[in-house]
Design a protein around this motif. Structure first.
Motif, PDB file in Angstrom:
ATOM      1  N   SER A  55     -47.444   0.537   6.686  1.00 45.57           N
ATOM      2  CA  SER A  55     -48.050  -0.699   5.902  1.00 45.57           C
ATOM      3  C   SER A  55     -48.214  -2.066   6.630  1.00 45.57           C
ATOM      4  O   SER A  55     -49.115  -2.756   6.602  1.00 45.57           O
ATOM      5  N   GLY A  56     -46.873  -2.495   7.185  1.00 43.43           N
ATOM      6  CA  GLY A  56     -46.992  -3.714   7.788  1.00 43.43           C
ATOM      7  C   GLY A  56     -47.864  -3.826   9.043  1.00 43.43           C
ATOM      8  O   GLY A  56     -48.862  -4.752   9.128  1.00 43.43           O
ATOM      9  N   LEU A  57     -47.922  -2.690   9.779  1.00 42.26           N
ATOM     10  CA  LEU A  57     -48.962  -2.757  11.083  1.00 42.26           C
ATOM     11  C   LEU A  57     -50.396  -2.598  10.497  1.00 42.26           C
ATOM     12  O   LEU A  57     -51.165  -3.517  11.295  1.00 42.26           O
ATOM     13  N   CYS A  58     -50.592  -1.816   9.769  1.00 38.77           N
ATOM     14  CA  CYS A  58     -52.072  -1.885   8.886  1.00 38.77           C
ATOM     15  C   CYS A  58     -52.485  -3.392   8.373  1.00 38.77           C
ATOM     16  O   CYS A  58     -53.615  -3.836   8.806  1.00 38.77           O
ATOM     17  N   LEU A  59     -51.462  -3.926   7.891  1.00 41.81           N
ATOM     18  CA  LEU A  59     -51.793  -5.285   7.229  1.00 41.81           C
ATOM     19  C   LEU A  59     -52.099  -6.123   8.395  1.00 41.81           C
ATOM     20  O   LEU A  59     -53.169  -7.156   8.244  1.00 41.81           O
ATOM     21  N   ALA A  60     -51.200  -6.382   9.423  1.00 43.72           N
ATOM     22  CA  ALA A  60     -51.893  -7.010  10.613  1.00 43.72           C
ATOM     23  C   ALA A  60     -53.168  -6.879  11.175  1.00 43.72           C
ATOM     24  O   ALA A  60     -53.833  -7.679  11.397  1.00 43.72           O
ATOM     25  N   TYR A  61     -53.347  -5.616  11.247  1.00 48.26           N
ATOM     26  CA  TYR A  61     -54.928  -5.164  11.841  1.00 48.26           C
ATOM     27  C   TYR A  61     -55.801  -5.341  10.841  1.00 48.26           C
ATOM     28  O   TYR A  61     -56.956  -6.351  11.375  1.00 48.26           O
ATOM     29  N   LYS A  62     -55.516  -5.173   9.601  1.00 46.63           N
ATOM     30  CA  LYS A  62     -56.749  -5.555   8.634  1.00 46.63           C
ATOM     31  C   LYS A  62     -57.022  -7.041   8.262  1.00 46.63           C
ATOM     32  O   LYS A  62     -57.915  -7.544   8.086  1.00 46.63           O
ATOM     33  N   MET A  63     -55.663  -7.682   8.289  1.00 45.59           N
ATOM     34  CA  MET A  63     -55.884  -9.265   8.131  1.00 45.59           C
ATOM     35  C   MET A  63     -56.748  -9.813   9.176  1.00 45.59           C
ATOM     36  O   MET A  63     -57.888 -10.663   9.016  1.00 45.59           O
ATOM     37  N   GLU A  64     -56.620  -9.656  10.630  1.00 40.97           N
ATOM     38  CA  GLU A  64     -57.413  -9.934  11.788  1.00 40.97           C
ATOM     39  C   GLU A  64     -58.921  -9.681  11.403  1.00 40.97           C
ATOM     40  O   GLU A  64     -59.408 -10.413  11.831  1.00 40.97           O
ATOM     41  N   LYS A  65     -59.041  -8.578  10.774  1.00 39.71           N
ATOM     42  CA  LYS A  65     -60.467  -7.827  10.806  1.00 39.71           C
ATOM     43  C   LYS A  65     -61.208  -8.494   9.313  1.00 39.71           C
ATOM     44  O   LYS A  65     -62.445  -8.719   9.606  1.00 39.71           O
ATOM     45  N   GLY A 453     -46.882   1.748  -4.565  1.00 39.27           N
ATOM     46  CA  GLY A 453     -45.777   1.829  -5.176  1.00 39.27           C
ATOM     47  C   GLY A 453     -45.781   2.909  -6.463  1.00 39.27           C
ATOM     48  O   GLY A 453     -46.824   3.688  -6.502  1.00 39.27           O
ATOM     49  N   PRO A 454     -44.919   2.759  -7.169  1.00 40.99           N
ATOM     50  CA  PRO A 454     -45.046   3.836  -8.547  1.00 40.99           C
ATOM     51  C   PRO A 454     -46.347   3.709  -9.168  1.00 40.99           C
ATOM     52  O   PRO A 454     -46.889   2.870  -9.554  1.00 40.99           O
ATOM     53  N   GLY A 455     -46.849   5.032  -9.298  1.00 43.39           N
ATOM     54  CA  GLY A 455     -48.365   5.194 -10.019  1.00 43.39           C
ATOM     55  C   GLY A 455     -49.298   5.486  -8.916  1.00 43.39           C
ATOM     56  O   GLY A 455     -50.483   5.647  -9.462  1.00 43.39           O
ATOM     57  N   ALA A 456     -49.009   5.468  -7.739  1.00 40.91           N
ATOM     58  CA  ALA A 456     -50.181   5.540  -6.509  1.00 40.91           C
ATOM     59  C   ALA A 456     -50.103   7.101  -6.328  1.00 40.91           C
ATOM     60  O   ALA A 456     -49.411   7.877  -7.018  1.00 40.91           O
ATOM     61  N   THR A 457     -50.495   7.591  -5.137  1.00 41.50           N
ATOM     62  CA  THR A 457     -50.666   8.816  -5.041  1.00 41.50           C
ATOM     63  C   THR A 457     -49.484   9.412  -3.983  1.00 41.50           C
ATOM     64  O   THR A 457     -49.456   8.992  -2.776  1.00 41.50           O
ATOM     65  N   PRO A 465     -54.277   7.076   3.970  1.00 40.89           N
ATOM     66  CA  PRO A 465     -55.673   6.324   3.583  1.00 40.89           C
ATOM     67  C   PRO A 465     -55.268   5.606   2.248  1.00 40.89           C
ATOM     68  O   PRO A 465     -56.027   4.442   1.958  1.00 40.89           O
ATOM     69  N   SER A 466     -54.180   5.928   1.291  1.00 38.57           N
ATOM     70  CA  SER A 466     -54.004   5.129   0.291  1.00 38.57           C
ATOM     71  C   SER A 466     -53.035   3.822   0.436  1.00 38.57           C
ATOM     72  O   SER A 466     -53.356   2.832  -0.019  1.00 38.57           O
ATOM     73  N   ILE A 467     -52.528   3.965   1.941  1.00 39.78           N
ATOM     74  CA  ILE A 467     -52.010   2.557   2.270  1.00 39.78           C
ATOM     75  C   ILE A 467     -52.962   1.670   2.688  1.00 39.78           C
ATOM     76  O   ILE A 467     -52.967   0.514   2.533  1.00 39.78           O
ATOM     77  N   GLU A 468     -53.931   2.194   3.627  1.00 36.59           N
ATOM     78  CA  GLU A 468     -54.922   1.307   3.867  1.00 36.59           C
ATOM     79  C   GLU A 468     -55.738   0.614   2.949  1.00 36.59           C
ATOM     80  O   GLU A 468     -55.899  -0.375   3.087  1.00 36.59           O
ATOM     81  N   THR A 469     -56.264   1.405   1.902  1.00 33.17           N
ATOM     82  CA  THR A 469     -57.159   0.998   0.848  1.00 33.17           C
ATOM     83  C   THR A 469     -56.446  -0.002  -0.048  1.00 33.17           C
ATOM     84  O   THR A 469     -57.078  -0.886  -0.368  1.00 33.17           O
TER      85      THR A 469
END
Length: 594
Positions: A55-65, A453-457, A465-469
């Motif tokens: 999640s953290g690594l994806c966040l860094a990448y996506k914030m840059e994008k 978190g609770p209630g997701a997939t 894919p759920s983390i990314e989205t």
């Protein structure tokens, strides 16, 4: 000057501020005034994330994008001395992913050279380390930094953070406009609640904190648990131990692999495949084909994902697919255990439908349980004594090493204190159970986002894919706050009440409401089911774009339209001719104004 002698904004009269500034905590005194800025100019935003795993690594990448360069700051606070999360922490024998490896990477960042169809933990950790290296993510990470408390300051519109070094216990403070909980659901391991556990004379270890200094060769090992970690550990220990005692606390479905259709059809054509052996070692030719033909590789990955998404019907109670799965897995479990072993079969094969608890695909587990040097123990554990385990029948089982494959404190609530502006913690606010909209936003806790978190997939598809989205969803919220002068946004309780009402009605007819104890139900047999009511692809469609109407907003200025600024747009300020005319076009295609 233009030829007419009139000044032209295109020639740079208006200029552009290259600096972004933190927004004011409070609206300026006196009457409302127009802001001297272009339309939707972003304010500088400071973001903190707990955890530097996927999640953290994806966040860094996506914030840059997704965000304006220079308009944001990010810190990923990681409690461990290395990033990677689950795959850094779990190093027990046999640790592997139960999702096919070619779909266990970020969806936009494929890895053509995976070694096996189901990747081992070390290779997955290597993927994330390589990703961070390639995308420059490490500059955002603060290691040995465990967030212990987050306090929302309503007046300032910021989260005040307390961070501890796990080694030295030194504490420091930091702050952020937005706080992301990227710790995942299986992050805080726990010892089982068994009397005398630490009275044992030999080594005691937990699967999530494996002691590699212990030599199992020729020893007698006790393994507590029948979950996914035990399923992976037992076959490895069976090969080297003199005896393995498996303390079986509950039944479990052991299934054939999911998503293996593409493997069988593409790479195993004509081969005689052992149906109990789900693993496949990719050849150098396989890897070369994936690398040389990205379109073929993409098609291979898509077919794996499509197969997994198409199986959601198995979770609908009494459906044709559910009944078919029960029959196939039941027969396969019997085949793999062979003739005899009736007591084992009676205990381990559940009465509830496949999927009520997370299904464990496991190479060699059932085969290991029926080996001469493996003893399944069905009687409950009374206590641990210095020489081993005493079961409820009074028998003492002696052993050299004790392994607790007993899982995690499932993070329905964060492992750290999160306190809102009214001084209430999430633990207090969630006293009757989780209260999380789409697994991401909590009412009364503004600018705070939980990733899956609770209630997701959690059980019905691939997780990345759920983390990314969900990360993208959170960043869209950040961008709205940055560009519209929003100090705080918090999801409405009535929106959450209605999505939970949908959950409850939907799950009346899913296998998850059957008589099994699972972490989807907060460790209970009967409880609200905190699982998304649909396949992963259904969740992604639901969370792709935020429903802004489900949020309440607090603005930084006296007028919610202050972000309209002084009448300019960014292109005016930046002297961008094309940006000043995006709607002039030769055909009817989409256009937007920065």
């Amino acid at each position: 000057m233009a030829p007419s002698g009139m000044p032209s904004a295109v020639n740079g009269v208006n200029g552009i501020a290259t600096m972004y500034e933190y927004p004011p905590a409070h609206a300026p005194e006196g009457p409302y005034k127009v802001l001297e800025q272009y339309h939707s100019k972003p304010s500088k935003m400071r973001v903190a994330c707990c955890g530097a795993g996927a999640s953290g690594l994806c966040l860094a990448y996506k914030m840059e994008k997704m965000l304006e360069p220079g308009s944001w700051e990010l810190k990923l606070f990681e409690k461990n001395p290395m990033f990677g999360g689950t795959w850094y922490e779990n190093t027990y024998p046999g640790v592997a992913c139960d999702i096919p490896s070619h779909d266990y990477n970020f969806t936009w960042d494929p890895k053509p050279d995976w070694s096996q169809f189901f990747a081992k933990g070390a290779e997955i950790q290597g993927y994330f380390e390589g990703f961070a290296e390639r995308h420059g993510s490490k500059k955002y990470i603060s290691l040995n930094s465990k967030i212990v408390e987050a306090q929302w300051d309503e007046n300032e519109g910021i989260w005040k953070l307390t961070i501890e070094n796990p080694q030295t216990k030194e504490k420091r403070n930091d702050w952020a406009h937005v706080f992301i909980n990227g710790t995942g659901i299986l992050n805080t391991w726990k010892w089982p609640e068994i009397e005398g556990l630490h009275d044992f004379n030999g080594p005691v270890m937990h699967s999530a904190k494996w002691d590699h200094s212990v030599d199992f060769n020729g020893k007698t090992a006790g393994v507590i648990g029948t979950g996914s970690t035990s399923v992976q550990i037992v076959p490895q220990l069976q090969k080297i131990c003199n005896e393995v005692q498996v303390y079986m606390r509950s039944p479990t479905w052991i299934s054939p692999p999911f998503g293996a259709g593409a493997l069988t059809n593409d790479l195993q054509k004509g081969e005689e495949v052992n149906p109990g052996q789900r693993q496949y070692d990719f050849t150098e030719a396989d890897k070369k084909k994936f690398a040389d033909d990205p379109e073929y590789h993409l098609d291979f990955r898509k077919r794996i994902e499509a197969e997994i998404n198409s199986l959601f019907g198995m979770y609908k109670q009494g459906s044709e697919l559910s009944n078919m799965f029960r029959e196939v897995i039941y027969n396969e479990m019997h085949r793999r255990m062979g003739p005899g072993h009736e007591k084992l079969k009676e205990f381990i094969i559940p009465k509830w439908s496949p999927g009520c608890r997370r299904i464990s695909p496991g190479d060699g587990y059932l085969e290991a349980l029926v080996q001469d040097n493996v003893t399944p123990v069905f009687d409950g554990i009374k206590r641990v004594v210095p020489e081993g385990i005493e079961t409820v029948d009074g028998k003492v089982h002696k052993m050299d090493v004790l392994v607790c494959a007993t899982g995690f404190q499932v993070a329905f609530q964060p492992a750290f204190i999160v306190r809102n502006g009214a001084g209430k913690t999430i633990k207090e606010d969630w006293s009757h159970g989780p209260n999380l909209y789409f697994g991401v936003s909590a009412p009364r806790f503004p600018n705070y986002y939980t990733i899956v978190g609770p209630g997701a997939t959690w059980s019905n598809g691939t997780l990345l894919p759920s983390i990314e989205t969900t990360i993208e969803y959170s960043i869209k919220c950040m961008k709205k706050m940055q560009t519209e002068g929003i100090k705080a946004m918090a999801v409405k309780q009535d929106a959450l009440d209605e999505i939970y009402a949908h959950f409850d009605t939907f799950h009346q007819h899913t296998v998850w409401q059957e008589e099994c104890r699972s972490w989807f139900k907060d460790g209970k047999i009967k409880n609200r089911i905190y699982l998304w009511p649909g396949a992963t692809i259904h969740f992604l469609k639901s969370i792709k774009d935020p429903r802004w109407e489900d949020y309440d907003y607090t603005y930084r200025y006296k007028n919610r339209f202050a972000f309209l600024g002084n009448g300019d747009v960014k292109a005016t300020a930046s002297k961008d001719v094309l940006g000043l005319s995006p709607y002039i076009r030769n055909s009817d295609h989409e256009w937007s104004i920065d």
